[in-house]
Design a protein around this motif. Structure first.
Motif, PDB file in Angstrom:
ATOM      1  N   LEU A  89       0.839  -1.211   0.000  1.00 40.89           N
ATOM      2  CA  LEU A  89       0.000   0.000   0.000  1.00 40.89           C
ATOM      3  C   LEU A  89       0.871   1.257   0.000  1.00 40.89           C
ATOM      4  N   ALA A  90       1.952   1.224   0.794  1.00 40.67           N
ATOM      5  CA  ALA A  90       2.841   2.381   0.857  1.00 40.67           C
ATOM      6  C   ALA A  90       3.378   2.691  -0.540  1.00 40.67           C
ATOM      7  N   ARG A  91       3.705   1.649  -1.273  1.00 40.06           N
ATOM      8  CA  ARG A  91       4.244   1.824  -2.627  1.00 40.06           C
ATOM      9  C   ARG A  91       3.161   2.359  -3.561  1.00 40.06           C
ATOM     10  N   SER A  92       1.976   1.687  -3.570  1.00 41.76           N
ATOM     11  CA  SER A  92       0.954   2.057  -4.566  1.00 41.76           C
ATOM     12  C   SER A  92       0.318   3.413  -4.249  1.00 41.76           C
ATOM     13  N   GLN A  93       0.321   3.809  -2.989  1.00 40.86           N
ATOM     14  CA  GLN A  93      -0.309   5.097  -2.647  1.00 40.86           C
ATOM     15  C   GLN A  93       0.683   6.263  -2.676  1.00 40.86           C
ATOM     16  N   GLY A  94       1.911   6.006  -3.060  1.00 39.82           N
ATOM     17  CA  GLY A  94       2.896   7.098  -3.127  1.00 39.82           C
ATOM     18  C   GLY A  94       3.275   7.638  -1.755  1.00 39.82           C
ATOM     19  N   TYR A  95       3.202   6.773  -0.743  1.00 34.92           N
ATOM     20  CA  TYR A  95       3.473   7.226   0.618  1.00 34.92           C
ATOM     21  C   TYR A  95       4.907   7.732   0.786  1.00 34.92           C
ATOM     22  N   TYR A  96       5.881   6.992   0.236  1.00 34.79           N
ATOM     23  CA  TYR A  96       7.283   7.381   0.448  1.00 34.79           C
ATOM     24  C   TYR A  96       7.596   8.716  -0.241  1.00 34.79           C
ATOM     25  N   ALA A  97       7.023   8.908  -1.436  1.00 38.97           N
ATOM     26  CA  ALA A  97       7.281  10.161  -2.152  1.00 38.97           C
ATOM     27  C   ALA A  97       6.715  11.334  -1.358  1.00 38.97           C
ATOM     28  N   ALA A  98       5.528  11.123  -0.770  1.00 36.49           N
ATOM     29  CA  ALA A  98       4.915  12.195   0.029  1.00 36.49           C
ATOM     30  C   ALA A  98       5.768  12.481   1.272  1.00 36.49           C
ATOM     31  N   LEU A  99       6.284  11.414   1.872  1.00 37.13           N
ATOM     32  CA  LEU A  99       7.125  11.573   3.065  1.00 37.13           C
ATOM     33  C   LEU A  99       8.386  12.375   2.713  1.00 37.13           C
ATOM     34  N   ARG A 100       8.964  12.042   1.568  1.00 39.59           N
ATOM     35  CA  ARG A 100      10.187  12.759   1.150  1.00 39.59           C
ATOM     36  C   ARG A 100       9.909  14.241   0.933  1.00 39.59           C
ATOM     37  N   ALA A 101       8.762  14.531   0.321  1.00 40.05           N
ATOM     38  CA  ALA A 101       8.436  15.940   0.047  1.00 40.05           C
ATOM     39  C   ALA A 101       8.248  16.689   1.360  1.00 40.05           C
ATOM     40  N   ASP A 102       7.595  16.038   2.304  1.00 41.16           N
ATOM     41  CA  ASP A 102       7.359  16.624   3.615  1.00 41.16           C
ATOM     42  C   ASP A 102       8.694  16.875   4.332  1.00 41.16           C
ATOM     43  N   TYR A 103       9.573  15.885   4.276  1.00 45.74           N
ATOM     44  CA  TYR A 103      10.879  16.054   4.929  1.00 45.74           C
ATOM     45  C   TYR A 103      11.723  17.122   4.246  1.00 45.74           C
ATOM     46  N   ALA A 104      11.588  17.242   2.930  1.00 46.65           N
ATOM     47  CA  ALA A 104      12.366  18.268   2.224  1.00 46.65           C
ATOM     48  C   ALA A 104      11.991  19.646   2.781  1.00 46.65           C
ATOM     49  N   ALA A 105      10.689  19.857   3.021  1.00 44.07           N
ATOM     50  CA  ALA A 105      10.240  21.154   3.535  1.00 44.07           C
ATOM     51  C   ALA A 105      10.750  21.381   4.957  1.00 44.07           C
ATOM     52  N   ARG A 106      10.701  20.333   5.776  1.00 41.09           N
ATOM     53  CA  ARG A 106      11.161  20.503   7.163  1.00 41.09           C
ATOM     54  C   ARG A 106      12.678  20.696   7.223  1.00 41.09           C
ATOM     55  N   ARG A 107      13.380  19.982   6.337  1.00 44.61           N
ATOM     56  CA  ARG A 107      14.837  20.137   6.293  1.00 44.61           C
ATOM     57  C   ARG A 107      15.200  21.576   5.912  1.00 44.61           C
ATOM     58  N   ALA A 108      14.475  22.123   4.932  1.00 45.20           N
ATOM     59  CA  ALA A 108      14.766  23.486   4.476  1.00 45.20           C
ATOM     60  C   ALA A 108      14.495  24.485   5.603  1.00 45.20           C
ATOM     61  N   LEU A 109      13.408  24.276   6.322  1.00 49.56           N
ATOM     62  CA  LEU A 109      13.064  25.166   7.437  1.00 49.56           C
ATOM     63  C   LEU A 109      14.187  25.169   8.482  1.00 49.56           C
ATOM     64  N   LEU A 110      14.604  23.979   8.898  1.00 48.03           N
ATOM     65  CA  LEU A 110      15.623  23.879   9.949  1.00 48.03           C
ATOM     66  C   LEU A 110      16.956  24.412   9.447  1.00 48.03           C
ATOM     67  N   SER A 111      17.315  24.008   8.255  1.00 51.89           N
ATOM     68  CA  SER A 111      18.629  24.361   7.757  1.00 51.89           C
ATOM     69  C   SER A 111      18.750  25.868   7.539  1.00 51.89           C
ATOM     70  N   SER A 112      17.728  26.518   6.967  1.00 54.12           N
ATOM     71  CA  SER A 112      17.858  27.967   6.764  1.00 54.12           C
ATOM     72  C   SER A 112      17.807  28.693   8.104  1.00 54.12           C
ATOM     73  N   GLY A 113      17.008  28.171   9.039  1.00 52.24           N
ATOM     74  CA  GLY A 113      16.951  28.791  10.372  1.00 52.24           C
ATOM     75  C   GLY A 113      18.294  28.710  11.076  1.00 52.24           C
ATOM     76  N   LEU A 114      18.932  27.558  11.003  1.00 50.74           N
ATOM     77  CA  LEU A 114      20.233  27.391  11.671  1.00 50.74           C
ATOM     78  C   LEU A 114      21.290  28.280  11.030  1.00 50.74           C
ATOM     79  N   ARG A 115      21.246  28.360   9.696  1.00 47.96           N
ATOM     80  CA  ARG A 115      22.216  29.225   9.006  1.00 47.96           C
ATOM     81  C   ARG A 115      22.057  30.672   9.448  1.00 47.96           C
ATOM     82  N   SER A 116      20.806  31.101   9.571  1.00 50.76           N
ATOM     83  CA  SER A 116      20.602  32.510   9.933  1.00 50.76           C
ATOM     84  C   SER A 116      21.082  32.790  11.363  1.00 50.76           C
ATOM     85  N   LEU A 117      21.293  31.718  12.149  1.00 59.10           N
ATOM     86  CA  LEU A 117      21.808  31.906  13.510  1.00 59.10           C
ATOM     87  C   LEU A 117      23.314  31.664  13.577  1.00 59.10           C
TER      88      LEU A 117
END
Ligand code: GLN
Length: 381
Positions: free
Chosen positions: A279-307
């Motif tokens: 189900l995880a494969r057919s419903q695109g679960y991993y791709a959605a998880l990656r997209a979600d993590y990409a956004a959170r990674r960008a948030l943390l990484s740019s925040g840390l850089r600005s500090l």
């Protein structure tokens, strides 16, 4: 107590989680997700409890071995289910590392920074882990030093433990690098243990799996906890090199060891993972998880850089490493700001690069924002 029990000290991950709770700090230390696991997995587990409740074979629930075989394109006969990747790695250390004829411990080459269980597991197995440093360039980030790997191999070396995507650096080894590692393994007749628990958590290109390059000598370790965000379920697996024929399989040999460690992984949870994998494969679960993590990674990484932190962008995992001139893991948690993992936790032979910290971004957006606000407040003092 036997000296081996000294390895039973509290892990840095547990320790930092306890400190986070004591000081009310946001926990970006231990790598466990804040978001709930997928509903299709939880539904399957609710149906399995009360139905699939007794021991499974030590090789694993047949339905899960079938599902893993289909998902990972391997013969289910070569799959063994373990109580998390941790038990998988221990099973391999206990099974593959044999003292040399002159009574010297076998050597297992690992990369440093090194995930905390590799070294004590080798020692529990009567072997010795030999760390090879990954190179850190302040601008370019982390990279693999193949010459250092070659230099670390001795006549006692029996296996090379590769971790890609790599915890804590987020480094993904390229096809070319893995090809070189395979050539070394073939030249010196080494087993390859490939810890690929973050196989679905990559930032750009899908990581090459070592098994594709050297199926005859690679044991791949995987984790439902990481893929489906249920780190406490303890459902992991090992993909073994293809069987030796005549009913002799390497998976069967490993099952002999694991039947005296935990015997089997929780049966209803194995059943739920078996149902969830397709189900995880057919419903695109991993791709959605990656997209979600990409956004959170960008948030943390740019925040840390600005500090004022120097962030080494990860290519995979849900961790990032960063260096900061004044922050320490101890200081950050004791001030009630944020729990992170100190670089020292991943170094056994040398001191870590100055100011190195690991941040987990598998936490909610709200937690990441709150962590950054608190760090900003600290920086204003
Ligand atoms: N793999 C997790 C991490 O790196 C921790 C695992 C554990 O605490 N046993 O944070």
């Amino acid at each position: 107590m036997h000296p081996r029990a000294r390895h039973a000290q509290t892990s840095i991950f547990t320790h930092m989680s306890l400190l986070a709770a004591r000081h009310g700090a946001v926990n970006l230390g231990q790598g466990f997700p804040s978001n709930p696991p997928p509903a299709f997995l939880l539904d399957a587990a609710r149906r399995a409890v009360g139905t699939v409740d007794q021991y499974t074979p030590p090789l694993g629930l047949p339905a899960l071995r079938e599902a893993l075989g289909a998902d990972l394109n391997v013969d289910p006969a070569d799959v063994i289910v373990t109580s998390g990747a941790t038990e998988g790695l221990l099973t391999l250390a206990l099974s593959l590392l044999v003292p040399t004829r002159d009574g010297q411990p076998a050597e297992l080459v690992v990369f440093e920074p090194v995930y905390d269980v590799y070294v004590p597991q080798a020692e529990l197995a009567g072997a010795r882990a030999v760390p090879v440093p990954l190179h850190l360039d302040p601008e370019e980030g982390w990279s693999l030093d193949l010459a250092a790997v070659r230099a670390a191999i001795t006549p006692r070396t029996q296996a090379l433990l590769v971790n890609t995507p790599h915890n804590p650096t987020g480094l993904v080894f390229s096809w070319a690098e893995l090809t070189e590692l395979v050539a070394l393994a073939r030249e010196h007749d080494l087993w390859l243990i490939s810890d690929e628990v973050y196989d679905e958590l990559y930032a750009s290109e899908r990581p090459t799996s070592l098994r594709e390059l050297a199926p005859e000598r690679t044991f791949t370790v995987g984790s439902a906890g990481k893929r489906l965000e249920v780190t406490g379920w303890r459902v992991g697996w090992i993909l073994c090199p293809p069987g030796l024929g005549g009913g002799l399989s390497l998976a069967g040999g490993l099952a002999n060891v694991r039947q005296v460690t935990s015997f089997c992984s929780p049966a209803p949870l194995q059943a739920a993972v078996a149902e969830a994998l397709p189900l995880a494969r057919s419903q695109g679960y991993y791709a959605a998880l990656r997209a979600d993590y990409a956004a959170r990674r960008a948030l943390l990484s740019s925040g840390l850089r600005s500090l004022g932190a120097q962030v080494h962008e990860p290519q995979g995992t849900y961790f990032l490493t960063a260096q900061h001139p004044t922050w320490t893991a101890e200081g950050l948690v004791e001030s009630g700001a944020v729990a992170v993992i100190p670089g020292e936790a991943f170094y056994v032979t040398s001191p870590p690069p100055a100011g190195l910290l690991r941040f987990a971004f598998c936490k909610s957006r709200a937690e990441l924002e709150q962590a950054l606000e608190r760090l900003a407040r600290l920086s204003n003092f």
